[in-house]
Design an enzyme around this catalytic site. Structure first.
Site, PDB file in Angstrom:
ATOM      1  N   PRO A  10     -21.594  30.923  -0.483  1.00  0.00           N
ATOM      2  CA  PRO A  10     -21.107  31.659   0.670  1.00  0.00           C
ATOM      3  C   PRO A  10     -21.113  30.871   1.974  1.00  0.00           C
ATOM      4  CG  PRO A  10     -23.229  32.513  -0.081  1.00  0.00           C
ATOM      5  CD  PRO A  10     -22.738  31.558  -1.129  1.00  0.00           C
ATOM      6  N   ASN A  11     -20.045  31.104   2.730  1.00  0.00           N
ATOM      7  CA  ASN A  11     -19.838  30.557   4.078  1.00  0.00           C
ATOM      8  C   ASN A  11     -19.475  29.076   4.098  1.00  0.00           C
ATOM      9  OD1 ASN A  11     -20.458  33.058   5.462  1.00  0.00           O
ATOM     10  ND2 ASN A  11     -22.543  32.744   4.766  1.00  0.00           N
ATOM     11  N   ARG A  18     -17.936  26.205  11.194  1.00  0.00           N
ATOM     12  CA  ARG A  18     -19.238  26.867  11.189  1.00  0.00           C
ATOM     13  C   ARG A  18     -20.328  25.950  11.758  1.00  0.00           C
ATOM     14  NH1 ARG A  18     -22.740  27.544   5.605  1.00  0.00           N
ATOM     15  NH2 ARG A  18     -24.334  28.855   6.537  1.00  0.00           N
ATOM     16  N   TYR A  23     -23.665  21.497  10.528  1.00  0.00           N
ATOM     17  CA  TYR A  23     -22.896  21.180   9.318  1.00  0.00           C
ATOM     18  C   TYR A  23     -21.782  20.156   9.531  1.00  0.00           C
ATOM     19  CZ  TYR A  23     -25.371  25.253   7.507  1.00  0.00           C
ATOM     20  OH  TYR A  23     -26.360  26.138   7.119  1.00  0.00           O
ATOM     21  N   ASN A  73     -24.050  23.757  -4.390  1.00  0.00           N
ATOM     22  CA  ASN A  73     -24.620  24.174  -3.107  1.00  0.00           C
ATOM     23  C   ASN A  73     -24.470  25.690  -3.036  1.00  0.00           C
ATOM     24  OD1 ASN A  73     -25.378  24.790  -0.527  1.00  0.00           O
ATOM     25  ND2 ASN A  73     -24.142  23.199   0.460  1.00  0.00           N
ATOM     26  N   ALA A  76     -26.890  30.294   1.153  1.00  0.00           N
ATOM     27  CA  ALA A  76     -28.101  31.106   1.334  1.00  0.00           C
ATOM     28  C   ALA A  76     -28.625  31.697   0.019  1.00  0.00           C
ATOM     29  CB  ALA A  76     -27.829  32.211   2.348  1.00  0.00           C
ATOM     30  N   ASP A  86     -31.289  32.082 -13.101  1.00  0.00           N
ATOM     31  CA  ASP A  86     -31.243  32.401 -14.530  1.00  0.00           C
ATOM     32  C   ASP A  86     -29.960  31.867 -15.171  1.00  0.00           C
ATOM     33  OD1 ASP A  86     -33.698  33.610 -14.416  1.00  0.00           O
ATOM     34  OD2 ASP A  86     -32.948  35.670 -14.580  1.00  0.00           O
ATOM     35  N   GLU A  97     -28.663  20.050  -7.094  1.00  0.00           N
ATOM     36  CA  GLU A  97     -28.583  20.968  -5.943  1.00  0.00           C
ATOM     37  C   GLU A  97     -28.328  20.138  -4.684  1.00  0.00           C
ATOM     38  OE1 GLU A  97     -32.327  23.027  -5.669  1.00  0.00           O
ATOM     39  OE2 GLU A  97     -31.849  23.904  -3.715  1.00  0.00           O
ATOM     40  N   HIS A  99     -27.780  20.294  -0.414  1.00  0.00           N
ATOM     41  CA  HIS A  99     -27.759  20.985   0.879  1.00  0.00           C
ATOM     42  C   HIS A  99     -27.330  20.000   1.946  1.00  0.00           C
ATOM     43  CE1 HIS A  99     -29.418  24.486  -0.928  1.00  0.00           C
ATOM     44  NE2 HIS A  99     -30.340  23.729  -1.497  1.00  0.00           N
ATOM     45  N   SER A 101     -27.487  20.331   5.255  1.00  0.00           N
ATOM     46  CA  SER A 101     -28.503  20.220   6.309  1.00  0.00           C
ATOM     47  C   SER A 101     -29.866  19.948   5.685  1.00  0.00           C
ATOM     48  CB  SER A 101     -28.557  21.524   7.115  1.00  0.00           C
ATOM     49  OG  SER A 101     -28.957  22.602   6.282  1.00  0.00           O
ATOM     50  N   ARG A 106     -35.587  23.423   9.154  1.00  0.00           N
ATOM     51  CA  ARG A 106     -34.988  24.626   9.737  1.00  0.00           C
ATOM     52  C   ARG A 106     -35.927  25.832   9.568  1.00  0.00           C
ATOM     53  NH1 ARG A 106     -29.042  25.081   7.695  1.00  0.00           N
ATOM     54  NH2 ARG A 106     -28.975  26.595   9.417  1.00  0.00           N
ATOM     55  N   ARG A 110     -35.657  28.995   4.791  1.00  0.00           N
ATOM     56  CA  ARG A 110     -34.838  27.982   4.102  1.00  0.00           C
ATOM     57  C   ARG A 110     -35.680  26.954   3.367  1.00  0.00           C
ATOM     58  NH1 ARG A 110     -29.685  29.062   6.351  1.00  0.00           N
ATOM     59  NH2 ARG A 110     -29.879  29.779   8.496  1.00  0.00           N
TER      60      ARG A 110
HETATM   61  C1  DQA Z   1     -27.051  25.149   3.064  1.00  0.00           C
HETATM   62  C2  DQA Z   1     -28.407  25.588   3.630  1.00  0.00           C
HETATM   63  C3  DQA Z   1     -28.611  27.086   3.472  1.00  0.00           C
HETATM   64  O1  DQA Z   1     -29.862  27.474   4.013  1.00  0.00           O
HETATM   65  C4  DQA Z   1     -27.520  27.840   4.205  1.00  0.00           C
HETATM   66  O2  DQA Z   1     -27.672  29.220   4.008  1.00  0.00           O
HETATM   67  C5  DQA Z   1     -26.167  27.384   3.835  1.00  0.00           C
HETATM   68  C6  DQA Z   1     -25.921  25.957   3.656  1.00  0.00           C
HETATM   69  C7  DQA Z   1     -26.766  23.664   3.358  1.00  0.00           C
HETATM   70  O3  DQA Z   1     -25.843  23.137   2.728  1.00  0.00           O
HETATM   71  O4  DQA Z   1     -27.406  23.052   4.212  1.00  0.00           O
HETATM   72  O5  DQA Z   1     -25.230  28.174   3.759  1.00  0.00           O
HETATM   73  O6  DQA Z   1     -27.083  25.321   1.665  1.00  0.00           O
END
Ligand code: DQA
Length: 139
Positions: A10-11, A18, A23, A73, A76, A86, A97, A99, A101, A106, A110
């Site tokens: 998401p996002n 954003r 980011y 990624n 959240a 799962d 995985e 991320h 940031s 933070r 997180r």
């Molecule tokens: C994120 C870090 C998460 O805490 C955040 O909710 C994101 C992006 C990152 O790529 O840094 O949406 O996964």
């Protein structure tokens, strides 16, 4: 030919707009171009997807069960989705995985990843370069 899935939660469709101080200014399309180029130079292909919906990510993790690797990624969802955790545990494929940031610098919520215990590794805080580092780790 090896196939890798790159899944974004998401996002992340809002990259470039954003919170650019966190980011950066690049878009997810820029990442897709770079990662596809890196894959093709190494005789691999990538399936690149983004969704704001938890169930889509779960379905795509299942779909990727025969892939050579998943770069994920979950946004959240990282911090609370036992369903994504799962799903990862249900497939034999290795998951890295990513991320963008440095989540550890933070807000405290997180700092926890509920998916890390079922992933191969985590790349955190290297900006969008993290996706390339993840693909390189597979290649
Ligand atoms: C994120 C870090 C998460 O805490 C955040 O909710 C994101 C992006 C990152 O790529 O840094 O949406 O996964």
């Amino acid at each position: 030919m090896k196939t890798f899935y790159v899944l974004n939660g998401p996002n992340l469709n809002r990259l470039g707009k954003r919170e650019p101080d966190i980011y950066g200014n690049e878009t997810l399309e820029n990442v897709e171009q770079r990662i596809s180029q890196l894959a093709s130079e190494n005789e691999a292909t990538v399936i690149f997807r983004q969704s704001n919906h938890e169930g889509d990510l779960i379905d795509w993790i299942h779909e990727a069960e025969h892939a050579s690797g998943i770069i994920l990624n979950p946004g959240a969802f990282t911090h609370y989705s036992y369903a994504i955790r799962d799903a990862i545990a249900s497939v034999p494929v290795s998951v890295v995985e990513v991320h963008i940031s440095n989540v550890h610098k933070r807000e405290p919520f997180r700092h926890t990843s509920v998916i890390s215990p079922v992933t191969t590794g985590q790349i955190v805080g290297f900006g969008l370069k993290g996706y390339e580092l993840a693909l390189q780790s597979f290649l």
